[in-house]
Design an enzyme around this catalytic site. Structure first.
Site, PDB file in Angstrom:
ATOM      1  N   ASP A  24       0.826  -1.200   0.000  1.00 36.11           N
ATOM      2  CA  ASP A  24       0.000   0.000   0.000  1.00 36.11           C
ATOM      3  C   ASP A  24       0.872   1.267   0.000  1.00 36.11           C
ATOM      4  O   ASP A  24       1.971   1.267   0.559  1.00 36.11           O
ATOM      5  CB  ASP A  24      -0.919  -0.006   1.235  1.00 36.11           C
ATOM      6  CG  ASP A  24      -2.066   0.982   1.093  1.00 36.11           C
ATOM      7  OD1 ASP A  24      -2.429   1.335  -0.047  1.00 36.11           O
ATOM      8  OD2 ASP A  24      -2.600   1.407   2.137  1.00 36.11           O
ATOM      9  N   GLY A  25       0.352   2.305  -0.638  1.00 35.48           N
ATOM     10  CA  GLY A  25       1.027   3.602  -0.614  1.00 35.48           C
ATOM     11  C   GLY A  25       1.549   4.082  -1.960  1.00 35.48           C
ATOM     12  O   GLY A  25       2.186   5.137  -2.032  1.00 35.48           O
ATOM     13  N   GLY A  27      -0.109   5.336  -4.494  1.00 35.62           N
ATOM     14  CA  GLY A  27      -0.753   6.584  -4.914  1.00 35.62           C
ATOM     15  C   GLY A  27      -0.148   7.779  -4.194  1.00 35.62           C
ATOM     16  O   GLY A  27       0.179   8.799  -4.815  1.00 35.62           O
ATOM     17  N   ARG A  37      -1.253   8.894 -10.033  1.00 39.38           N
ATOM     18  CA  ARG A  37      -1.177   7.675  -9.221  1.00 39.38           C
ATOM     19  C   ARG A  37      -0.571   6.503  -9.989  1.00 39.38           C
ATOM     20  O   ARG A  37       0.136   5.671  -9.425  1.00 39.38           O
ATOM     21  CB  ARG A  37      -2.578   7.296  -8.725  1.00 39.38           C
ATOM     22  CG  ARG A  37      -3.209   8.327  -7.814  1.00 39.38           C
ATOM     23  CD  ARG A  37      -4.629   7.938  -7.428  1.00 39.38           C
ATOM     24  NE  ARG A  37      -4.663   6.608  -6.824  1.00 39.38           N
ATOM     25  CZ  ARG A  37      -4.425   6.375  -5.531  1.00 39.38           C
ATOM     26  NH1 ARG A  37      -4.186   7.374  -4.714  1.00 39.38           N
ATOM     27  NH2 ARG A  37      -4.448   5.154  -5.066  1.00 39.38           N
ATOM     28  N   THR A  70     -10.834  -7.023  -4.406  1.00 32.43           N
ATOM     29  CA  THR A  70     -12.154  -7.029  -5.048  1.00 32.43           C
ATOM     30  C   THR A  70     -12.784  -5.642  -4.957  1.00 32.43           C
ATOM     31  O   THR A  70     -13.650  -5.304  -5.753  1.00 32.43           O
ATOM     32  CB  THR A  70     -13.089  -8.070  -4.383  1.00 32.43           C
ATOM     33  OG1 THR A  70     -12.998  -7.932  -2.957  1.00 32.43           O
ATOM     34  CG2 THR A  70     -12.709  -9.483  -4.763  1.00 32.43           C
ATOM     35  N   GLU A  71     -12.338  -4.833  -3.988  1.00 30.16           N
ATOM     36  CA  GLU A  71     -12.876  -3.478  -3.825  1.00 30.16           C
ATOM     37  C   GLU A  71     -12.154  -2.446  -4.708  1.00 30.16           C
ATOM     38  O   GLU A  71     -12.656  -1.344  -4.913  1.00 30.16           O
ATOM     39  CB  GLU A  71     -12.769  -3.030  -2.357  1.00 30.16           C
ATOM     40  CG  GLU A  71     -13.729  -3.736  -1.408  1.00 30.16           C
ATOM     41  CD  GLU A  71     -13.308  -5.182  -1.090  1.00 30.16           C
ATOM     42  OE1 GLU A  71     -14.186  -6.045  -1.100  1.00 30.16           O
ATOM     43  OE2 GLU A  71     -12.115  -5.439  -0.866  1.00 30.16           O
ATOM     44  N   ASN A  72     -10.978  -2.787  -5.206  1.00 28.94           N
ATOM     45  CA  ASN A  72     -10.198  -1.819  -5.982  1.00 28.94           C
ATOM     46  C   ASN A  72     -10.804  -1.511  -7.363  1.00 28.94           C
ATOM     47  O   ASN A  72     -10.424  -0.535  -8.006  1.00 28.94           O
ATOM     48  CB  ASN A  72      -8.739  -2.274  -6.145  1.00 28.94           C
ATOM     49  CG  ASN A  72      -7.919  -2.168  -4.868  1.00 28.94           C
ATOM     50  OD1 ASN A  72      -7.017  -2.968  -4.633  1.00 28.94           O
ATOM     51  ND2 ASN A  72      -8.209  -1.171  -4.028  1.00 28.94           N
ATOM     52  N   ARG A  75     -12.087   2.060  -8.195  1.00 26.24           N
ATOM     53  CA  ARG A  75     -11.200   3.197  -8.509  1.00 26.24           C
ATOM     54  C   ARG A  75     -11.479   3.729  -9.911  1.00 26.24           C
ATOM     55  O   ARG A  75     -12.087   3.049 -10.733  1.00 26.24           O
ATOM     56  CB  ARG A  75      -9.750   2.749  -8.373  1.00 26.24           C
ATOM     57  CG  ARG A  75      -9.438   2.392  -6.929  1.00 26.24           C
ATOM     58  CD  ARG A  75      -7.977   2.151  -6.748  1.00 26.24           C
ATOM     59  NE  ARG A  75      -7.701   1.875  -5.343  1.00 26.24           N
ATOM     60  CZ  ARG A  75      -6.513   1.979  -4.786  1.00 26.24           C
ATOM     61  NH1 ARG A  75      -5.473   2.349  -5.500  1.00 26.24           N
ATOM     62  NH2 ARG A  75      -6.363   1.716  -3.506  1.00 26.24           N
ATOM     63  N   ARG A 184       2.170  -4.615   6.251  1.00 31.69           N
ATOM     64  CA  ARG A 184       1.461  -3.624   5.453  1.00 31.69           C
ATOM     65  C   ARG A 184       2.276  -2.342   5.438  1.00 31.69           C
ATOM     66  O   ARG A 184       2.595  -1.787   6.494  1.00 31.69           O
ATOM     67  CB  ARG A 184       0.064  -3.330   6.009  1.00 31.69           C
ATOM     68  CG  ARG A 184      -0.672  -2.306   5.128  1.00 31.69           C
ATOM     69  CD  ARG A 184      -2.098  -2.038   5.559  1.00 31.69           C
ATOM     70  NE  ARG A 184      -2.754  -1.181   4.573  1.00 31.69           N
ATOM     71  CZ  ARG A 184      -4.015  -1.303   4.175  1.00 31.69           C
ATOM     72  NH1 ARG A 184      -4.769  -2.246   4.688  1.00 31.69           N
ATOM     73  NH2 ARG A 184      -4.525  -0.483   3.269  1.00 31.69           N
ATOM     74  N   ARG A 190      -4.821  -1.664   9.078  1.00 26.81           N
ATOM     75  CA  ARG A 190      -5.965  -2.548   8.831  1.00 26.81           C
ATOM     76  C   ARG A 190      -5.560  -3.575   7.790  1.00 26.81           C
ATOM     77  O   ARG A 190      -4.538  -3.427   7.113  1.00 26.81           O
ATOM     78  CB  ARG A 190      -7.175  -1.732   8.355  1.00 26.81           C
ATOM     79  CG  ARG A 190      -6.909  -0.864   7.131  1.00 26.81           C
ATOM     80  CD  ARG A 190      -8.183  -0.137   6.650  1.00 26.81           C
ATOM     81  NE  ARG A 190      -7.866   0.838   5.625  1.00 26.81           N
ATOM     82  CZ  ARG A 190      -7.802   2.168   5.812  1.00 26.81           C
ATOM     83  NH1 ARG A 190      -8.034   2.674   7.003  1.00 26.81           N
ATOM     84  NH2 ARG A 190      -7.500   2.974   4.809  1.00 26.81           N
TER      85      ARG A 190
HETATM   86  C1  IPE Z   1      -5.344  -2.682   0.082  1.00 21.48           C
HETATM   87  O1  IPE Z   1      -5.067  -1.353  -0.127  1.00 21.48           O
HETATM   88  C2  IPE Z   1      -5.341  -3.419  -1.224  1.00 21.48           C
HETATM   89  C3  IPE Z   1      -4.035  -3.607  -1.827  1.00 21.48           C
HETATM   90  C4  IPE Z   1      -2.899  -3.245  -1.325  1.00 21.48           C
HETATM   91  C5  IPE Z   1      -4.029  -4.304  -3.079  1.00 21.48           C
HETATM   92  P1  IPE Z   1      -6.221  -0.257  -0.313  1.00 21.48           P
HETATM   93  O2  IPE Z   1      -5.529   1.030  -0.548  1.00 21.48           O
HETATM   94  O3  IPE Z   1      -7.187  -0.703  -1.339  1.00 21.48           O
HETATM   95  O4  IPE Z   1      -6.938  -0.311   1.104  1.00 21.48           O
HETATM   96  P2  IPE Z   1      -7.851   0.773   1.829  1.00 21.48           P
HETATM   97  O5  IPE Z   1      -8.873   1.227   0.840  1.00 21.48           O
HETATM   98  O6  IPE Z   1      -6.961   1.887   2.273  1.00 21.48           O
HETATM   99  O7  IPE Z   1      -8.418   0.038   2.999  1.00 21.48           O
HETATM  100  C1  IPE Z   2      -1.294   0.363  -3.993  1.00 25.16           C
HETATM  101  O1  IPE Z   2      -1.393   1.466  -3.200  1.00 25.16           O
HETATM  102  C2  IPE Z   2      -2.299  -0.679  -3.692  1.00 25.16           C
HETATM  103  C3  IPE Z   2      -3.232  -0.988  -4.789  1.00 25.16           C
HETATM  104  C4  IPE Z   2      -4.524  -1.019  -4.583  1.00 25.16           C
HETATM  105  C5  IPE Z   2      -2.735  -1.296  -6.131  1.00 25.16           C
HETATM  106  P1  IPE Z   2      -2.578   2.515  -3.329  1.00 25.16           P
HETATM  107  O2  IPE Z   2      -2.923   2.729  -4.743  1.00 25.16           O
HETATM  108  O3  IPE Z   2      -3.714   2.112  -2.461  1.00 25.16           O
HETATM  109  O4  IPE Z   2      -1.861   3.812  -2.762  1.00 25.16           O
HETATM  110  P2  IPE Z   2      -2.417   4.835  -1.709  1.00 25.16           P
HETATM  111  O5  IPE Z   2      -2.870   4.047  -0.524  1.00 25.16           O
HETATM  112  O6  IPE Z   2      -3.560   5.540  -2.365  1.00 25.16           O
HETATM  113  O7  IPE Z   2      -1.271   5.735  -1.418  1.00 25.16           O
HETATM  114 MG    MG Z   3      -4.139   2.430  -0.489  1.00 25.89          MG
END
Ligand code: IPE
Ligand code: IPE
Ligand code: MG
Length: 236
Positions: A24-25, A27, A37, A70-72, A75, A184, A190
């Protein structure tokens, strides 16, 4: 230099069977650089390759990465497209870039993908099936969906009640033991629907570092801290 070179590389094959990463991170990493992003996802994909290889070098047999939930799909279309493009790039050269001891397993339902992509995913899985180490990629993965799919599969096989063992054997990651460690990055504390069934006794590590900034030495630190944690699994 001589001493460094001769220093024996750490090997975790006995102590850590499975490590999992919530990447994560990406973006925020891009935003900090005033970039879209998608730019972060590109660097994130490179980081995934680097860390996967590093964990393998450390002797860890199962390594899992959360790439897309599954929630992504919620976007913006552009971002989803860019992530899927990176995924297809990975499928294109996975077989050439993997070392010959690592097999790929995709966690998640393949259903939303086109027939062509689904075939490429199963081809890679089949081709590398007998390899001893596993690189698990969670894509279109949801922990709830995984449990529901497992139960439905058991029902379709005629089961009218299920045991924990049935579910453990029917989830996507049936071949993998539960993760010892879940890391994470990105500062959120979370699980975001990651490995809901398997994480019951995982040791959790939340790092503020954004995924593209993760260093191998951060992984070393996690492993060192893991070695100091006392796992009781409900016992004393
Ligand atoms: C969790 O990250 C999913 C992945 C890393 C693939 P998200 O960025 O989707 O999680 P939330 O929305 O902050 O909970
Ligand atoms: C990558 O990080 C995880 C994926 C869902 C691909 P994010 O795209 O969630 O980045 P942040 O959390 O917005 O920084
Ligand atoms: Mg994220």
């Amino acid at each position: 230099y001589f001493i460094m070179r001769d220093k024996k590389k750490q090997n975790y094959s006995d102590t850590v069977k499975h490590i999992a990463f919530i990447m994560d991170g990406n973006g925020r990493w891009a935003k900090k650089r005033f970039m879209p992003r998608e730019y972060g996802h590109k660097f994130g994909a490179d980081k995934f390759r680097e860390i996967a290889e590093y964990c393998r070098d450390l002797g860890i047999r199962y390594v899992t990465f959360y790439a897309f939930s599954t929630e992504n799909w919620k976007r913006p279309e552009n971002e989803v497209k860019a992530i899927m493009k990176l995924f297809i790039d990975y499928l294109d050269n996975a077989l050439e870039t993997l070392t010959d001891d690592v097999g790929v397993v995709f966690l998640g339902s393949k259903e939303p993908f086109s027939e062509d992509i689904r075939k490429r995913m199963t081809d890679i899985e089949e081709e590398t099936k007998s390899r001893e180490k596993k690189l698990c990629i969670a894509i279109n993965y949801g922990g709830h969906a995984e449990i529901v799919d497992a139960v439905n599969k058991l029902i379709s096989e005629g089961k009218t009640s299920v045991t924990e063992e049935d579910i453990t054997n029917s989830i996507y990651s049936g071949v993998c033991p539960p993760p010892d460690i879940i890391v994470r990055t990105g500062g959120e504390m979370r699980l975001s629907n990651f490995l809901m069934w398997q994480s019951a006794y995982s040791e959790l590590f939340f790092l503020d570092t954004l995924w593209p900034d993760l260093k191998k030495s951060d992984v070393d630190d996690v492993l060192k801290q893991f070695g100091k944690r006392k796992r009781r699994f409900g016992g004393v």
